[in-house]
Scaffold this active site. Structure first.
Site, PDB file in Angstrom:
ATOM      1  N   GLY A   1       0.784  -1.238   0.000  1.00  0.00           N
ATOM      2  CA  GLY A   1       0.000   0.000   0.000  1.00  0.00           C
ATOM      3  C   GLY A   1       0.812   1.283   0.000  1.00  0.00           C
ATOM      4  O   GLY A   1       0.362   2.302  -0.496  1.00  0.00           O
TER       5      GLY A   1
ATOM      6  N   ASP B   1      -5.549   2.590  10.688  1.00  0.00           N
ATOM      7  CA  ASP B   1      -6.984   2.370  10.884  1.00  0.00           C
ATOM      8  C   ASP B   1      -7.193   1.978  12.350  1.00  0.00           C
ATOM      9  O   ASP B   1      -7.262   2.839  13.224  1.00  0.00           O
ATOM     10  CB  ASP B   1      -7.384   1.277   9.883  1.00  0.00           C
ATOM     11  CG  ASP B   1      -8.860   1.013   9.817  1.00  0.00           C
ATOM     12  OD1 ASP B   1      -9.640   1.882  10.196  1.00  0.00           O
ATOM     13  OD2 ASP B   1      -9.257  -0.076   9.357  1.00  0.00           O
TER      14      ASP B   1
END
Ligand code: 5GP
Length: 179
Positions: A43, A104
């Site tokens: 990512g 997150d």
């Protein structure tokens, strides 16, 4: 679950501007030092490559990469973190910057910090492009932060959903498609 892209959350030009500001901040902090930028695959690939080019030549930058298990096809954290690919180099005594795409729940980063701190770097800092603080389960330090975003699943600029949409230059939210 199938997804389709929904709307733009962070535009390409906003990312570019923010990356150059963070690059300057990193340059100031590490001027005259060696810095190992640790990109978390896959990512953070786009972010690391743009960010590194925003760091000036007075910082002696090198790259390394780690890959940890992530969500796969689901959008929920399993809470289980596993090293799939470890660093190639020894970070003992080095200044290290973890470059993450998104924080997150914080579980991945918390695990990475624990593992890398154990290897006794001279310093260990975190740079995250995106931060979803509403979803946090464990508190983690973020030294350099791109954007705070709301609780939405996002893709683009390296981030995927089931392997798709990493190539998009902006950050988009996705929505589930009813079959
Ligand atoms: P955490 O452990 O903080 O819950 O999650 C960290 C990892 O989950 C990120 O590095 C990323 O791979 C994945 N992740 C969390 N939120 C998102 C999101 O909105 N979109 C995508 N594509 N991946 C996410």
């Amino acid at each position: 679950m199938r997804y389709e892209i929904d709307s733009i959350l962070v535009r390409e030009d906003q990312i570019r501007d923010r990356v150059s500001v963070i690059g300057r901040d990193i340059s100031e902090l590490y001027r005259g030092k060696s810095l190992v930028m640790v990109g978390i695959l896959k990512g953070a690939v786009m972010f690391l490559s743009d960010l590194a080019r925003a760091v000036d030549k007075d910082v002696d930058v090198s790259f390394d990469f780690m890959s940890v298990s992530s969500y796969g096809k689901s959008t929920e954290s399993s809470g289980v973190v596993r090293i799939v690919k470890d660093l190639d180099s020894d970070i003992r005594g080095k200044d290290v910057l973890i470059v993450e795409d998104i924080v997150d729940s914080g579980l991945t980063l918390s695990y990475l910090l624990q593992v890398l701190n154990h290897r006794e770097p001279a310093s260990l800092s975190v740079c995250a492009l995106l931060d979803k603080p509403e979803r946090r389960k464990v508190q983690v330090p973020i030294n350099f932060r791109g954007f705070v975003i709301p609780d939405a699943f996002v893709v683009g600029y390296g981030l995927d959903a089931g392997g798709r949409w990493r190539h998009l230059p902006s950050i988009w939210s996705v929505r589930p498609v009813q079959d």
